[in-house]
Design a protein around this motif. Structure first.
Motif, PDB file in Angstrom:
ATOM      1  N   GLY A 135       0.818  -1.215   0.000  1.00 42.37           N
ATOM      2  CA  GLY A 135       0.000   0.000   0.000  1.00 42.37           C
ATOM      3  C   GLY A 135       0.845   1.255   0.000  1.00 42.37           C
ATOM      4  O   GLY A 135       0.551   2.216  -0.714  1.00 42.37           O
ATOM      5  N   LEU A 136       1.897   1.246   0.789  1.00 42.58           N
ATOM      6  CA  LEU A 136       2.801   2.396   0.842  1.00 42.58           C
ATOM      7  C   LEU A 136       3.496   2.611  -0.500  1.00 42.58           C
ATOM      8  O   LEU A 136       3.576   3.739  -0.991  1.00 42.58           O
ATOM      9  CB  LEU A 136       3.836   2.197   1.952  1.00 42.58           C
ATOM     10  CG  LEU A 136       4.850   3.312   2.126  1.00 42.58           C
ATOM     11  CD1 LEU A 136       4.164   4.570   2.638  1.00 42.58           C
ATOM     12  CD2 LEU A 136       5.953   2.879   3.069  1.00 42.58           C
ATOM     13  N   ILE A 193       2.554   1.620  -3.553  1.00 46.71           N
ATOM     14  CA  ILE A 193       1.610   2.060  -4.590  1.00 46.71           C
ATOM     15  C   ILE A 193       1.191   3.507  -4.349  1.00 46.71           C
ATOM     16  O   ILE A 193       1.083   4.303  -5.280  1.00 46.71           O
ATOM     17  CB  ILE A 193       0.399   1.116  -4.644  1.00 46.71           C
ATOM     18  CG1 ILE A 193       0.839  -0.232  -5.219  1.00 46.71           C
ATOM     19  CG2 ILE A 193      -0.735   1.707  -5.476  1.00 46.71           C
ATOM     20  CD1 ILE A 193      -0.214  -1.303  -5.177  1.00 46.71           C
ATOM     21  N   GLY A 194       0.964   3.862  -3.095  1.00 48.07           N
ATOM     22  CA  GLY A 194       0.580   5.233  -2.779  1.00 48.07           C
ATOM     23  C   GLY A 194       1.654   6.238  -3.130  1.00 48.07           C
ATOM     24  O   GLY A 194       1.372   7.290  -3.714  1.00 48.07           O
ATOM     25  N   THR A 227       4.131   5.793  -5.276  1.00 41.07           N
ATOM     26  CA  THR A 227       4.314   5.795  -6.728  1.00 41.07           C
ATOM     27  C   THR A 227       3.252   6.649  -7.404  1.00 41.07           C
ATOM     28  O   THR A 227       3.557   7.464  -8.285  1.00 41.07           O
ATOM     29  CB  THR A 227       4.262   4.358  -7.274  1.00 41.07           C
ATOM     30  OG1 THR A 227       5.280   3.587  -6.638  1.00 41.07           O
ATOM     31  CG2 THR A 227       4.466   4.329  -8.773  1.00 41.07           C
ATOM     32  N   LEU A 245      -5.392  -1.637   0.467  1.00 38.09           N
ATOM     33  CA  LEU A 245      -4.256  -2.431   0.960  1.00 38.09           C
ATOM     34  C   LEU A 245      -3.910  -2.081   2.403  1.00 38.09           C
ATOM     35  O   LEU A 245      -3.633  -2.977   3.214  1.00 38.09           O
ATOM     36  CB  LEU A 245      -3.039  -2.239   0.061  1.00 38.09           C
ATOM     37  CG  LEU A 245      -3.120  -2.897  -1.316  1.00 38.09           C
ATOM     38  CD1 LEU A 245      -1.957  -2.459  -2.179  1.00 38.09           C
ATOM     39  CD2 LEU A 245      -3.149  -4.406  -1.189  1.00 38.09           C
ATOM     40  N   LEU A 246      -3.923  -0.807   2.738  1.00 36.82           N
ATOM     41  CA  LEU A 246      -3.620  -0.409   4.115  1.00 36.82           C
ATOM     42  C   LEU A 246      -4.694  -0.918   5.078  1.00 36.82           C
ATOM     43  O   LEU A 246      -4.378  -1.422   6.163  1.00 36.82           O
ATOM     44  CB  LEU A 246      -3.468   1.109   4.212  1.00 36.82           C
ATOM     45  CG  LEU A 246      -2.256   1.716   3.499  1.00 36.82           C
ATOM     46  CD1 LEU A 246      -2.277   3.227   3.611  1.00 36.82           C
ATOM     47  CD2 LEU A 246      -0.966   1.153   4.035  1.00 36.82           C
ATOM     48  N   THR A 275      -5.065   4.532  -7.888  1.00 36.71           N
ATOM     49  CA  THR A 275      -3.967   4.244  -6.963  1.00 36.71           C
ATOM     50  C   THR A 275      -4.308   4.679  -5.532  1.00 36.71           C
ATOM     51  O   THR A 275      -3.915   4.009  -4.582  1.00 36.71           O
ATOM     52  CB  THR A 275      -2.653   4.917  -7.402  1.00 36.71           C
ATOM     53  OG1 THR A 275      -2.839   6.320  -7.499  1.00 36.71           O
ATOM     54  CG2 THR A 275      -2.166   4.344  -8.714  1.00 36.71           C
ATOM     55  N   GLU A 276      -5.036   5.785  -5.380  1.00 39.62           N
ATOM     56  CA  GLU A 276      -5.451   6.198  -4.036  1.00 39.62           C
ATOM     57  C   GLU A 276      -6.387   5.171  -3.399  1.00 39.62           C
ATOM     58  O   GLU A 276      -6.225   4.812  -2.234  1.00 39.62           O
ATOM     59  CB  GLU A 276      -6.142   7.556  -4.086  1.00 39.62           C
ATOM     60  CG  GLU A 276      -5.218   8.726  -4.245  1.00 39.62           C
ATOM     61  CD  GLU A 276      -5.956  10.049  -4.192  1.00 39.62           C
ATOM     62  OE1 GLU A 276      -7.189  10.072  -4.375  1.00 39.62           O
ATOM     63  OE2 GLU A 276      -5.292  11.066  -3.951  1.00 39.62           O
ATOM     64  N   GLN A 294       1.487   9.037  -6.066  1.00 39.32           N
ATOM     65  CA  GLN A 294       1.610  10.430  -5.632  1.00 39.32           C
ATOM     66  C   GLN A 294       2.672  11.186  -6.425  1.00 39.32           C
ATOM     67  O   GLN A 294       2.485  12.337  -6.787  1.00 39.32           O
ATOM     68  CB  GLN A 294       1.942  10.476  -4.138  1.00 39.32           C
ATOM     69  CG  GLN A 294       2.009  11.857  -3.553  1.00 39.32           C
ATOM     70  CD  GLN A 294       0.644  12.513  -3.466  1.00 39.32           C
ATOM     71  OE1 GLN A 294      -0.368  11.857  -3.309  1.00 39.32           O
ATOM     72  NE2 GLN A 294       0.627  13.826  -3.577  1.00 39.32           N
ATOM     73  N   THR A 332      -4.463   1.989  -2.596  1.00 37.26           N
ATOM     74  CA  THR A 332      -3.640   2.216  -1.412  1.00 37.26           C
ATOM     75  C   THR A 332      -4.465   2.088  -0.142  1.00 37.26           C
ATOM     76  O   THR A 332      -4.064   1.415   0.817  1.00 37.26           O
ATOM     77  CB  THR A 332      -2.991   3.614  -1.471  1.00 37.26           C
ATOM     78  OG1 THR A 332      -2.140   3.667  -2.602  1.00 37.26           O
ATOM     79  CG2 THR A 332      -2.189   3.901  -0.223  1.00 37.26           C
TER      80      THR A 332
END
Length: 94
Positions: free
Chosen positions: A17-18, A20-21, A23, A45-46, A38-39, A25, A42
């Motif tokens: 999650g981190l 992808i977030g 990337t 996943l988190l 992607t948001e 951003q 993220t």
């Protein structure tokens, strides 16, 4: 689910999650459809990592939740038993 599996799954989901977030951003333009995807991915996943850790990260002996600092603890804070007992595995084989 075993504690080691819960640790690995939680850590994997949180790190994915981190990644992808971050990337999304830094590489995508804000407001595009892929940026929104992607948001959302993220957040999913988190939330999944937190849910797996909160539900399945428990002491195998007494059942105490080990979600907070689960990667740090070697012994259960409630029953003080070892969370990774390698001697028990070798004793079962004999």
């Amino acid at each position: 689910m075993k504690l080691s599996t819960a640790k690995a799954t939680t850590l994997g989901l949180l790190l994915a999650g981190l990644a992808i977030g971050l990337t999304g951003q830094f590489t995508l333009d804000e407001g595009t459809q892929m940026y929104v995807v992607t948001e959302v991915l993220t957040l999913v996943l988190l939330a999944g990592g937190i849910a797996v850790g909160a539900i399945w990260a428990r002491c195998p002996y007494c059942g105490k939740s080990l979600f907070m600092n689960m990667l740090k603890w070697k012994n259960c804070p409630r029953c003080n038993r070892a969370l990774t007992d390698k001697t028990a595995k070798s004793a079962k084989r004999k």
